[in-house]
Design an enzyme around this catalytic site. Structure first.
Site, PDB file in Angstrom:
ATOM      1  CD  GLN A  62       8.214   5.452  -3.492  1.00  0.00           C
ATOM      2  OE1 GLN A  62       7.742   5.993  -2.507  1.00  0.00           O
ATOM      3  NE2 GLN A  62       9.516   5.198  -3.592  1.00  0.00           N
ATOM      4  CE1 TYR A  92      15.241  -1.228   4.011  1.00  0.00           C
ATOM      5  CE2 TYR A  92      15.586  -2.584   2.070  1.00  0.00           C
ATOM      6  CZ  TYR A  92      15.012  -1.482   2.671  1.00  0.00           C
ATOM      7  OH  TYR A  92      14.220  -0.637   1.948  1.00  0.00           O
ATOM      8  CG  HIS A  97      14.314   2.845   8.073  1.00  0.00           C
ATOM      9  ND1 HIS A  97      15.214   1.802   8.019  1.00  0.00           N
ATOM     10  CD2 HIS A  97      14.114   3.223   6.782  1.00  0.00           C
ATOM     11  CE1 HIS A  97      15.532   1.559   6.762  1.00  0.00           C
ATOM     12  NE2 HIS A  97      14.880   2.410   5.980  1.00  0.00           N
ATOM     13  CD  GLU A  98      11.475   5.481   5.696  1.00  0.00           C
ATOM     14  OE1 GLU A  98      12.306   5.927   4.882  1.00  0.00           O
ATOM     15  OE2 GLU A  98      11.141   4.278   5.737  1.00  0.00           O
ATOM     16  CD  GLU A 108      16.771   1.589   2.273  1.00  0.00           C
ATOM     17  OE1 GLU A 108      16.545   1.566   3.501  1.00  0.00           O
ATOM     18  OE2 GLU A 108      16.238   2.424   1.497  1.00  0.00           O
ATOM     19  N   PRO A 121       2.533   2.153  -1.251  1.00  0.00           N
ATOM     20  CG  PRO A 121       3.841   2.227  -3.177  1.00  0.00           C
ATOM     21  CD  PRO A 121       2.838   3.010  -2.403  1.00  0.00           C
ATOM     22  N   GLY A 129       6.290   1.155   3.579  1.00  0.00           N
ATOM     23  CA  GLY A 129       6.085   1.583   4.953  1.00  0.00           C
ATOM     24  C   GLY A 129       6.389   3.071   5.057  1.00  0.00           C
ATOM     25  N   GLY A 130       7.542   3.416   4.523  1.00  0.00           N
ATOM     26  CA  GLY A 130       7.924   4.818   4.551  1.00  0.00           C
ATOM     27  C   GLY A 130       8.855   5.132   3.406  1.00  0.00           C
ATOM     28  CG  MET A 131       9.969   7.544  -0.459  1.00  0.00           C
ATOM     29  SD  MET A 131      11.320   6.388  -0.869  1.00  0.00           S
ATOM     30  CE  MET A 131      12.586   7.548  -1.366  1.00  0.00           C
ATOM     31  CD  GLU A 132      14.698   6.964   1.584  1.00  0.00           C
ATOM     32  OE1 GLU A 132      13.640   6.337   1.809  1.00  0.00           O
ATOM     33  OE2 GLU A 132      15.635   6.486   0.933  1.00  0.00           O
TER      34      GLU A 132
END
Ligand code: BES
Ligand code: ZN
Length: 623
Positions: A160, A402, A316-317, A339, A287, A289-292
């Site tokens: 990450q 956000y 979102h991602e 964001e 850790p 929800g999502g990572m783009e």
């Protein structure tokens, strides 16, 4: 005398500003990519910069280390004599510059920034090779033992990078304002497969060696790697899913709309620039929800609810493929450019793909979170443009970036009209693709391309540089939630749960319902709700999380403690953990919180573990 001094001061200020500006415009030798000073990186890209990275690493699960070499194509400016990379928690074995072994120095260790790695170079230096290895404690990496995976047979590793953790697994100029292309050769145990934010394999190969290529220049925080017992299943021509075999079909069903999401996004803001869009479902300790990560979104398995109800996270991602990955916040102070835009864009995709009442529910829930969080944040942390000097950029990961960010864009859309605003955004992405963006530069662009031509009146200053929310903010249609509120009122006034009208409620109506319930309910009410609606045993992680939080705050937490414990031990998504641990400590259940954390900690990624550790340290009873 005074005036003279004043003019002298003005002249001085002008000269300073002017020289900074000049410096920044010409610094990279790449007139388009303005270099700005990034307080979270030791790199000095105005002197020497990495253009391409070539990784050759072997993953050793026994000793929990990646080791090998990073080779860099570098560009050294005239007169510069040093290249500086960021490192943290790495062992640097050897540095070679254009074939020659070269001395290097590691600077003072900073808690957040790590150590600057300085290497002497000259204007004609071209190729730098660093032999290094990570340490078992390198924060970006989570090494999982088989029992922590879905299949329980094989180990797993994922990285990450955002915000400043890539430096804990690659020596790198770790600033979002610096872009590079990369390729990689990763060697893994033979029964595992490796995937990256790059061109990816779709099958395991026999020798355990995988090669990757990312030809579009990206910032370092988007370099990502996952290794595990993975399989691929395609959704459509350019979309698909990677997951452990036991999860694959479920995940592919859940994400069946992903191709439609990509084409919807394209119709809004221009062509998808990354060729493929795949999603990898990670183990529950992920850790976030999502990572783009470009070409390959990393996602938590907790969004697989069985009914597609949590897949707005994928929208979102995916939206980050424009806002964030194509046009990138230049520093973490500009995080809202990533964001806020993405939250806004996510809801536009959901609206276009499903309906407006759905995106209005998402926006309303977001606004509720924002209003709640505004109470806890210091006023300076509620500006869109942040000042994170001396702090962990993670501190900027609040609903300000956000939700206040998305509200700002919604307000602009409402003032300009949707057609003009969409045309503006489309052009913004096209004009700045593969570049970084500062808040200031965006505001100038906004002024010139939207505000002035349309004679709009917008109090940009209040939105971006002032605390809290301006007096007037956009509103969303609340019909669906108003119906929910009516049922909440009935319940609070004594109606039995089974008599409430909840037919056809979506996850988001249920979420609103739980969040709207007061903390003052009697235990019998909680039992009634749970018996009627099965929240404690729900398969929907969002509902479970909201319900557990209400239960703890209401005093029902002890009754369902085993279920809360099991959720907290198995899921490592920080967004769920933080409120639950906080509620436990606030409700006099520090002892329980500590005991759960002791059991869960080995399952948590360092990002989550550090956050929970901080909550427990702050609330530990004094002895
Ligand atoms: N880029 C973020 C995750 C992130 C931000 C990681 C800052 C590290 C530092 C990602 O796109 C994100 O926002 N994820 C959210 C989900 C989203 C639907 C709001 C999450 O993980 O909860
Ligand atoms: Zn995001």
């Amino acid at each position: 005398m005074k005036t003279q001094f004043y003019y002298l001061f003005l002249l001085f200020a002008y000269l300073v500003l002017h020289s900074c500006k000049e410096n920044s415009e010409t610094a990279t030798g790449d007139s388009k990519n303005t270099i700005v000073n990034d307080i979270h990186s030791n790199a000095k890209p105005d002197q020497a910069v990495v253009k391409h990275l070539s990784l050759e690493l072997t993953a050793d699960f026994e000793i929990k280390k990646l080791s090998g070499t990073a080779t860099y194509d570098i560009e050294v400016k005239e007169g510069a004599d040093t290249i500086i990379l960021d490192t943290k928690d790495l062992d640097i074995h050897q540095v070679t510059l254009d074939g020659k072994n070269t001395p290097f120095t590691l600077g003072k260790d900073d808690k957040w920034l790590g150590q600057a790695l300085s290497i002497p170079v000259s204007h004609d230096s071209k190729k730098l090779i660093i032999a290094y290895s990570t340490r078992p404690t390198s924060e970006a990496l989570q090494w999982l033992v088989p029992s922590q995976t879905a299949g329980k047979q094989h180990p797993y590793l994922f990285t990450q990078g955002e915000a400043i953790l890539t430096r804990t697994w690659i020596p790198i100029q770790d600033s979002p304002g610096i872009r590079m292309t990369y390729d990689a050769k990763i060697t893994v145990p033979k029964d595992l497969m490796a995937v990256m934010s790059a061109t990816n394999p779709q099958q395991k190969n026999k020798d355990g060696v995988y090669t990757f290529q990312m030809d579009q220049p990206i910032p370092s925080y988007l370099i990502a790697l996952a290794i595990g017992d993975l399989e691929f299943k395609s959704i459509d021509k350019r979309t698909g899913v990677y997951a452990e075999p036991g999860m694959l079909n479920k995940a592919t069903d859940e994400f069946a709309d992903v191709e439609k999401m990509v084409s919807t996004a394209e119709s809004l803001y221009g062509p998808y620039q990354w060729e493929r869009y795949d999603v990898i479902v990670l183990p529950p300790s992920f850790p976030f929800g999502g990572m783009e990560n470009p070409r390959l979104t990393f996602a938590t398995p907790t969004i697989i609810a069985g009914d597609k109800s949590l897949t707005s996270l994928i929208a979102h991602e995916l939206a980050h493929s424009w806002s964030g990955n194509l046009v990138t916040n230049a520093t973490w102070n500009d995080f809202w450019l990533n964001e806020g835009f993405t939250d806004y864009f996510e809801r536009r995709i959901i609206e276009a793909l499903y309906d407006k009442s759905y995106s209005d529910m998402l926006a309303t829930l977001g606004l509720q979170d924002l209003k709640a969080e505004l109470k806890d944040l210091s006023p300076e942390d509620t500006h869109l443009f942040l000042n994170l000097a001396g702090r962990n950029p993670d501190d900027g990961m609040t609903s300000i970036a956000y939700e206040k960010g998305a509200l700002f864009l919604t307000m602009l859309e409402q003032k300009a009209g949707r057609e003009k605003f969409d045309a503006f955004l489309k052009k913004y992405f096209a004009d700045h693709k593969f570049q970084s963006m500062t808040t200031e530069k965006f505001l100038t662009y906004l002024d010139e391309n939207l505000i002035k031509p349309n004679h709009l009146y917008v109090n940009v200053d209040a939105w971006v540089y002032k605390p809290g929310l301006p007096d007037t903010i956009p509103t969303f249609n609340a019909d669906r939630f108003m119906k929910v509120d009516t049922q909440v009122t009935f319940f609070v006034n004594g109606r039995k749960a089974s008599k409430l009208e909840t037919k056809n409620w979506s996850t988001h109506e249920w979420l609103h319902f739980i969040k709207a319930l007061p903390d003052s309910l009697a235990e019998a009410d909680m039992v009634d709700l749970d018996n009627s609606f099965g929240f404690t045993a729900s398969n929907n992680s969002e509902l479970k999380d909201a319900w557990f939080k209400l239960a703890i705050n209401q005093g029902y937490g002890l009754k369902i403690l085993p279920e809360i414990r099991s959720f907290l031990v198995n899921v490592g998504r920080r967004k769920y953990l933080t409120p639950l641990y906080t509620a436990l400590t606030e409700k006099g259940m520090y002892k329980e919180a500590k005991s759960i954390f002791d059991e869960a900690k080995p399952n948590y990624h360092s990002i989550s573990a550090n956050s929970i550790q901080a909550i427990l340290e702050k609330t530990a009873p004094k002895i």
